[in-house]
Design an enzyme around this catalytic site. Sequence first.
Site, PDB file in Angstrom:
ATOM      1  N   ALA A  35      24.496-100.954 -44.395  1.00 59.03           N
ATOM      2  CA  ALA A  35      24.648-101.294 -42.984  1.00 59.03           C
ATOM      3  C   ALA A  35      23.424-100.885 -42.179  1.00 59.03           C
ATOM      4  CB  ALA A  35      25.898-100.624 -42.422  1.00 59.03           C
ATOM      5  N   GLU A  36      22.794 -99.770 -42.581  1.00 58.42           N
ATOM      6  CA  GLU A  36      21.657 -99.247 -41.824  1.00 58.42           C
ATOM      7  C   GLU A  36      20.317 -99.439 -42.517  1.00 58.42           C
ATOM      8  OE1 GLU A  36      21.387 -97.805 -38.769  1.00 58.42           O
ATOM      9  OE2 GLU A  36      23.466 -98.302 -38.377  1.00 58.42           O
ATOM     10  N   ALA A  37      20.331 -99.567 -43.838  1.00 56.37           N
ATOM     11  CA  ALA A  37      19.056 -99.607 -44.566  1.00 56.37           C
ATOM     12  C   ALA A  37      19.130-100.511 -45.785  1.00 56.37           C
ATOM     13  CB  ALA A  37      18.665 -98.190 -44.991  1.00 56.37           C
ATOM     14  N   HIS A  38      17.955-100.991 -46.213  1.00 51.58           N
ATOM     15  CA  HIS A  38      17.805-101.768 -47.434  1.00 51.58           C
ATOM     16  C   HIS A  38      17.026-100.928 -48.433  1.00 51.58           C
ATOM     17  CE1 HIS A  38      17.960-105.696 -44.820  1.00 51.58           C
ATOM     18  NE2 HIS A  38      19.068-104.995 -44.759  1.00 51.58           N
ATOM     19  N   LEU A  39      17.436-100.971 -49.692  1.00 53.33           N
ATOM     20  CA  LEU A  39      16.747-100.241 -50.748  1.00 53.33           C
ATOM     21  C   LEU A  39      16.072-101.213 -51.699  1.00 53.33           C
ATOM     22  CD1 LEU A  39      19.228 -97.399 -51.815  1.00 53.33           C
ATOM     23  CD2 LEU A  39      17.250 -97.227 -50.310  1.00 53.33           C
ATOM     24  N   LYS A  54      12.856 -97.352 -49.008  1.00 53.53           N
ATOM     25  CA  LYS A  54      14.011 -97.422 -48.102  1.00 53.53           C
ATOM     26  C   LYS A  54      13.522 -97.921 -46.756  1.00 53.53           C
ATOM     27  CE  LYS A  54      17.982 -94.820 -46.387  1.00 53.53           C
ATOM     28  NZ  LYS A  54      18.772 -93.564 -46.510  1.00 53.53           N
ATOM     29  N   ASP A 156      27.853 -87.564 -46.545  1.00 50.21           N
ATOM     30  CA  ASP A 156      28.420 -88.736 -47.233  1.00 50.21           C
ATOM     31  C   ASP A 156      28.484 -88.465 -48.735  1.00 50.21           C
ATOM     32  OD1 ASP A 156      29.460 -91.278 -47.612  1.00 50.21           O
ATOM     33  OD2 ASP A 156      27.497 -92.248 -47.686  1.00 50.21           O
TER      34      ASP A 156
END
Length: 269
Positions: A35-39, A54, A156
């Site tokens: 939702a917040e980042a792409h790896l 990231k 998390d």
Amino acid sequence: MTTSTTKPPLPPTPTTLPPPFQNTNPQPQLLALGAEAHLYTTTFLLPTQKCILKHRPPKPYRHPILDARLTRHRILSEARTLVRCRREGVRVPGVLALDAENGWMMMEFVAGGTVKERLQSWREMGGTGEGEVKGLMGRVGEAVGGMHAVGVVHGDLTTSNLMVRSSWDEGGPSVTSPDRLQRSGEEGLDLEGEIVLIDFGLATQSVHDEDKAVDLYVLERAFGSTHPEIEDSFQEVLKAYGESYKGAKVVLKRLEEVRMRGRKKSMIG
């Protein structure tokens, strides 16, 4: 920071890459969309030096100035937390490079598989050794305790954010040798290896017992929902955690209070 080698990479999405990586060859391979980042998986300095990219892409629903400030703060906060953990001897990915203004960070590639993947593969392959599971749980407890001992709360903790790095992967991020690739097929049955904590996007620096107890509660719930067949073995996590640092037993007492609040909330709905 990675998945097991049996998973094919997702197709690259060049338009979402930050500016320095849009024209690289080969292009970074998309590993996961959050939702917040792409790896992405890519390389650092050398073609054989595998690493993780990231990227926190701009959010169109936010005001541009607010979005830029939030992105910069979150990238720097995660990097500082990783550096602090690394300096104190906690096993986390090393930070290789970052650009807070453009919202990206490069980290060490952790070779191996997540605890979730290893346990699922172990079960599917007919694993029955209680000692192996208890050993894994104990190492998870020690790893979490080591992180809490230096004043870091993950935020998390799930079995997807705990990596198992096997003995043949300890050489570092470069895992392209034929011997390692051949042995990667054995990883599903292997619960041995050191635990590496990943994904500190929600981490905070805190010395409060309540925050640490909530961290443990989240992990306990994750084990119960994802791996119900070994839920009873979670006591091994707590046992190892309680012996991992001074003050851990106080956190375990606070965990009981957190559990009571959780049960009450579930009953009320």
